[in-house]
Design an enzyme around this catalytic site. Structure first.
Site, PDB file in Angstrom:
ATOM      1  N   TRP A 100      -3.383   6.428   7.036  1.00 50.84           N
ATOM      2  CA  TRP A 100      -3.377   7.301   6.371  1.00 50.84           C
ATOM      3  C   TRP A 100      -4.335   8.688   7.527  1.00 50.84           C
ATOM      4  O   TRP A 100      -4.678   9.881   7.014  1.00 50.84           O
ATOM      5  CB  TRP A 100      -3.181   8.266   4.952  1.00 50.84           C
ATOM      6  CG  TRP A 100      -1.813   6.859   4.537  1.00 50.84           C
ATOM      7  CD1 TRP A 100      -2.176   5.840   3.514  1.00 50.84           C
ATOM      8  CD2 TRP A 100      -0.303   7.662   5.292  1.00 50.84           C
ATOM      9  NE1 TRP A 100      -0.249   5.509   3.966  1.00 50.84           N
ATOM     10  CE2 TRP A 100      -0.232   6.676   4.136  1.00 50.84           C
ATOM     11  CE3 TRP A 100      -0.263   8.900   5.653  1.00 50.84           C
ATOM     12  CZ2 TRP A 100       1.594   6.860   4.278  1.00 50.84           C
ATOM     13  CZ3 TRP A 100       1.079   8.568   5.801  1.00 50.84           C
ATOM     14  CH2 TRP A 100       2.079   7.703   5.368  1.00 50.84           C
ATOM     15  N   ASP A 167      -7.607  13.377  -0.161  1.00 51.40           N
ATOM     16  CA  ASP A 167      -6.258  12.332   0.182  1.00 51.40           C
ATOM     17  C   ASP A 167      -6.271  12.281  -0.917  1.00 51.40           C
ATOM     18  O   ASP A 167      -6.907  10.692  -0.971  1.00 51.40           O
ATOM     19  CB  ASP A 167      -5.584  12.343   1.372  1.00 51.40           C
ATOM     20  CG  ASP A 167      -4.701  11.868   1.262  1.00 51.40           C
ATOM     21  OD1 ASP A 167      -3.859  11.608   0.285  1.00 51.40           O
ATOM     22  OD2 ASP A 167      -3.408  10.506   2.252  1.00 51.40           O
ATOM     23  N   LYS A 191       3.863   9.141  -5.834  1.00 51.69           N
ATOM     24  CA  LYS A 191       3.595   7.953  -6.087  1.00 51.69           C
ATOM     25  C   LYS A 191       3.000   7.882  -7.011  1.00 51.69           C
ATOM     26  O   LYS A 191       3.742   6.777  -8.215  1.00 51.69           O
ATOM     27  CB  LYS A 191       2.522   7.299  -5.064  1.00 51.69           C
ATOM     28  CG  LYS A 191       2.888   6.697  -3.210  1.00 51.69           C
ATOM     29  CD  LYS A 191       1.588   7.682  -2.352  1.00 51.69           C
ATOM     30  CE  LYS A 191       3.074   7.408  -1.119  1.00 51.69           C
ATOM     31  NZ  LYS A 191       2.519   7.782  -0.073  1.00 51.69           N
TER      32      LYS A 191
HETATM   33  C1  LIG Z   1       2.022   8.490   0.397  1.00 48.88           C
HETATM   34  C2  LIG Z   1       0.856   8.784   1.267  1.00 48.88           C
HETATM   35  C3  LIG Z   1       0.478  10.222   2.468  1.00 48.88           C
HETATM   36  C4  LIG Z   1       2.128  10.434   3.445  1.00 48.88           C
HETATM   37  O1  LIG Z   1       2.606  11.280   2.063  1.00 48.88           O
HETATM   38  P1  LIG Z   1       4.080  11.718   3.120  1.00 48.88           P
HETATM   39  O2  LIG Z   1       4.250  12.698   1.936  1.00 48.88           O
HETATM   40  O3  LIG Z   1       4.843  11.005   2.764  1.00 48.88           O
HETATM   41  O4  LIG Z   1       3.881  12.485   3.785  1.00 48.88           O
HETATM   42  C5  LIG Z   1      -0.607  10.519   2.692  1.00 48.88           C
HETATM   43  N1  LIG Z   1      -1.995  10.117   2.265  1.00 48.88           N
HETATM   44  C6  LIG Z   1      -1.379   8.722   1.715  1.00 48.88           C
HETATM   45  C7  LIG Z   1      -2.732   7.703   0.830  1.00 48.88           C
HETATM   46  C8  LIG Z   1      -0.852   8.432   0.993  1.00 48.88           C
HETATM   47  O5  LIG Z   1      -0.439   7.035  -0.100  1.00 48.88           O
END
Ligand SMILES: *Cc1c(COP(=O)(O)O)cnc(C)c1O
Length: 356
Positions: A100, A167, A191
């Protein structure tokens, strides 16, 4: 109805009580004679939902007063683009902790210099580096609080002289965090917090002042702040699911209660790995282990496919590792119950007993 043991990495399980509440309200939201996804995003009902959602998030995260909360479609990947488009004037630093982080850095490279401030590549992303090489004139440092794919998580945040963008897609509200340390926090909600389709962003107002203005309106954080996330039609249903999840977290006892619950779940799995005599091998170094994504391999790699298939046959879903790294991964987001973690740990012990 039989619900599986769901360890999907995202989208991921929601509490049954929340799903049932959503089902019950689907055709009639608060006596309106229509569901939430059928009404105007300019209605007083939706505005009230939006206001409450922001207030709940601010309360649960104990946000400083000078933070604005916005909801933006496009998930985490859109945030990779937006953070750089808005805030990268000259150069931005990225902590190289995995997949990521690379996606974030590569998206930023369109807007200026995006460089790695460190790298965990030397030990296959099994740890979080604690040194940062910040070049002069750096606009911000980007970090990934929890590395969903490799299964590592920050337990101490960087101490640097530049604003930090974090993030938090895969560990938001799973533990107590000092939000005041970050100029910008964002997270895709799918998530830990709801249905896929929106990200939330928490922006320090002084930092927002530094954002570029020569950016299309829809890609400016300023637009979302000024128009209270309703410049265009927001992801109504996603925000609604987020609202339900925030109530659920609050009713469960808030972030501290979530943290206790998540510690317990992770310990069940890591203990199983650590006491397996090497049958299971954790990927992350112990001090950097994620509580959200437990990544491991079987010492005998040939057994991995069988392990994942057996797990699936017994109702354990989502146990295969990310397609880029393979191995096994059990995701333990907030909604995953301690009973589910216990059942998974028991399955792992039983599998070792039979096949070990
Ligand atoms: C899942 C995830 C993303 C990306 O998410 P999308 O909504 O699919 O673009 C970005 N950073 C982390 C840490 C993630 O787990």
């Amino acid at each position: 109805m039989k619900r599986v043991w769901n360890f999907n990495a995202g989208p991921s399980p929601m509490p049954l009580s929340v799903l049932e509440e959503i089902r019950d309200e689907m055709t009639d939201y608060k006596g309106c004679g229509m569901g939430i996804i059928e009404m105007s995003h300019r209605s007083k009902e939706f505005q009230a939902l939006l206001d409450e959602t922001k207030a709940l998030l601010a309360e649960l995260m104990e946000l400083p007063k000078d933070r604005a909360i916005v909801f933006i479609q496009g998930g985490g990947s859109m945030q990779f683009v937006m953070e750089a488009y808005n805030f990268l004037h000259a150069r931005a630093a990225y902590a190289d902790t995995g997949v990521w982080a690379h996606k974030a850095r590569d998206a930023a490279a369109f807007f200026g210099e995006a460089y790695d401030a460190n790298s965990a590549k030397d030990r296959n992303y099994s740890y979080i580096p604690d040194r940062y090489d910040i070049r002069p004139g750096t606009d911000y440092l980007h970090i990934t609080a929890n590395n969903t794919i490799y299964g590592t998580e920050y337990w101490t945040f960087p101490d640097v002289d530049v604003p930090i963008v974090c993030d938090m897609s895969s560990d938001i509200l799973s533990r107590r965090v000092d939000a005041s340390r970050f100029a910008l926090i964002w997270a895709g909600i799918q998530k830990n917090l709801g249905a896929a389709g929106t990200a939330l962003a928490i922006i320090q107002k002084d930092f927002l002042e530094t954002a570029r203005t020569d950016v299309p309106a829809f890609l400016q954080y300023r637009t979302f702040v000024d128009k209270d996330s309703t410049y265009n039609t927001p992801a109504v249903f996603c925000i609604y699911t987020l609202n339900k999840m925030l109530h659920w977290v609050k009713n469960m006892g808030g972030v501290d209660a979530m943290e206790v619950r998540n510690k317990k779940k992770a310990a069940l799995l890591y203990d199983t790995i650590d006491t397996s005599g090497g049958f299971y091998r954790g990927h992350a170094e112990k001090a950097h282990r994620s509580r959200m994504n437990v990544t491991f391999n079987l010492a005998d790699a040939e057994k991995e496919t069988d392990f994942i298939a057996r797990a699936k046959a017994e109702g354990f879903v989502g146990v295969g590792g990310h397609r880029l790294v393979g191995g096994c991964r059990v995701s333990l987001y907030n909604a995953v119950t301690p009973e589910a973690a216990e059942a998974m740990a028991d399955f792992m012990k039983e599998y070792q007993r039979i096949r070990g």
